[in-house]
Design a protein around this motif. Structure first.
Motif, PDB file in Angstrom:
ATOM      1  N   VAL A 158       0.841  -1.184   0.000  1.00 52.54           N
ATOM      2  CA  VAL A 158       0.000   0.000   0.000  1.00 52.54           C
ATOM      3  C   VAL A 158       0.885   1.247   0.000  1.00 52.54           C
ATOM      4  O   VAL A 158       1.841   1.348   0.763  1.00 52.54           O
ATOM      5  CB  VAL A 158      -0.928   0.022   1.230  1.00 52.54           C
ATOM      6  N   THR A 159       0.572   2.163  -0.905  1.00 51.15           N
ATOM      7  CA  THR A 159       1.299   3.430  -0.940  1.00 51.15           C
ATOM      8  C   THR A 159       0.309   4.567  -0.725  1.00 51.15           C
ATOM      9  O   THR A 159      -0.891   4.414  -0.950  1.00 51.15           O
ATOM     10  CB  THR A 159       2.024   3.633  -2.281  1.00 51.15           C
ATOM     11  N   ALA A 160       0.826   5.710  -0.304  1.00 54.01           N
ATOM     12  CA  ALA A 160      -0.028   6.866  -0.020  1.00 54.01           C
ATOM     13  C   ALA A 160       0.530   8.090  -0.725  1.00 54.01           C
ATOM     14  O   ALA A 160       1.741   8.256  -0.864  1.00 54.01           O
ATOM     15  CB  ALA A 160      -0.096   7.114   1.486  1.00 54.01           C
ATOM     16  N   SER A 161      -0.369   8.949  -1.204  1.00 53.13           N
ATOM     17  CA  SER A 161       0.057  10.228  -1.749  1.00 53.13           C
ATOM     18  C   SER A 161      -0.947  11.305  -1.328  1.00 53.13           C
ATOM     19  O   SER A 161      -2.149  11.044  -1.264  1.00 53.13           O
ATOM     20  CB  SER A 161       0.182  10.166  -3.265  1.00 53.13           C
ATOM     21  N   ALA A 162      -0.439  12.496  -1.049  1.00 50.12           N
ATOM     22  CA  ALA A 162      -1.281  13.585  -0.544  1.00 50.12           C
ATOM     23  C   ALA A 162      -1.527  14.614  -1.643  1.00 50.12           C
ATOM     24  O   ALA A 162      -0.622  14.951  -2.407  1.00 50.12           O
ATOM     25  CB  ALA A 162      -0.617  14.242   0.655  1.00 50.12           C
ATOM     26  N   VAL A 163      -2.759  15.099  -1.689  1.00 48.53           N
ATOM     27  CA  VAL A 163      -3.137  16.150  -2.635  1.00 48.53           C
ATOM     28  C   VAL A 163      -3.834  17.257  -1.853  1.00 48.53           C
ATOM     29  O   VAL A 163      -4.648  16.983  -0.980  1.00 48.53           O
ATOM     30  CB  VAL A 163      -4.075  15.590  -3.735  1.00 48.53           C
ATOM     31  N   GLY A 164      -3.497  18.487  -2.150  1.00 47.92           N
ATOM     32  CA  GLY A 164      -4.095  19.611  -1.439  1.00 47.92           C
ATOM     33  C   GLY A 164      -5.553  19.798  -1.794  1.00 47.92           C
ATOM     34  O   GLY A 164      -6.006  19.429  -2.871  1.00 47.92           O
ATOM     35  N   ILE A 165      -6.289  20.383  -0.851  1.00 49.00           N
ATOM     36  CA  ILE A 165      -7.691  20.717  -1.084  1.00 49.00           C
ATOM     37  C   ILE A 165      -7.765  22.238  -1.235  1.00 49.00           C
ATOM     38  O   ILE A 165      -7.359  22.977  -0.345  1.00 49.00           O
ATOM     39  CB  ILE A 165      -8.572  20.248   0.093  1.00 49.00           C
ATOM     40  N   HIS A 166      -8.285  22.661  -2.359  1.00 44.75           N
ATOM     41  CA  HIS A 166      -8.405  24.105  -2.585  1.00 44.75           C
ATOM     42  C   HIS A 166      -9.873  24.476  -2.555  1.00 44.75           C
ATOM     43  O   HIS A 166     -10.648  24.012  -3.362  1.00 44.75           O
ATOM     44  CB  HIS A 166      -7.788  24.466  -3.932  1.00 44.75           C
ATOM     45  N   ASP A 167     -10.222  25.288  -1.584  1.00 45.34           N
ATOM     46  CA  ASP A 167     -11.624  25.701  -1.521  1.00 45.34           C
ATOM     47  C   ASP A 167     -11.751  27.171  -1.198  1.00 45.34           C
ATOM     48  O   ASP A 167     -10.748  27.863  -1.104  1.00 45.34           O
ATOM     49  CB  ASP A 167     -12.372  24.858  -0.488  1.00 45.34           C
TER      50      ASP A 167
END
Ligand SMILES: [Zn+2]
Length: 60
Positions: A51-60
């Motif tokens: 299992v790998t993880a990657s983070a993505v920003g939330i723009h609101d």
């Protein structure tokens, strides 16, 4: 519990997130950065039973 390093898309610091079970991937969760506390979305994927993880920003 296994963890995986991700880089915060807001402050670019690296921290570890707990990984879900392989059978629960692919999946995604909302997560707050442990350094700057900004929200991000973390995607968990399964590559050859790792299992790998990657983070993505939330723009609101
Ligand atoms: Zn951060």
């Amino acid at each position: 519990m296994n963890t995986y390093p991700v880089t915060c898309p807001t402050c670019f610091e690296e921290f570890e997130v707990p990984l879900p079970a392989v059978t629960e991937t692919p999946s995604e969760v909302d997560y707050d950065c442990e350094i700057c506390c900004r929200p991000m979305r973390i995607f968990f994927e399964n590559e050859w039973d790792e299992v790998t993880a990657s983070a993505v920003g939330i723009h609101d």
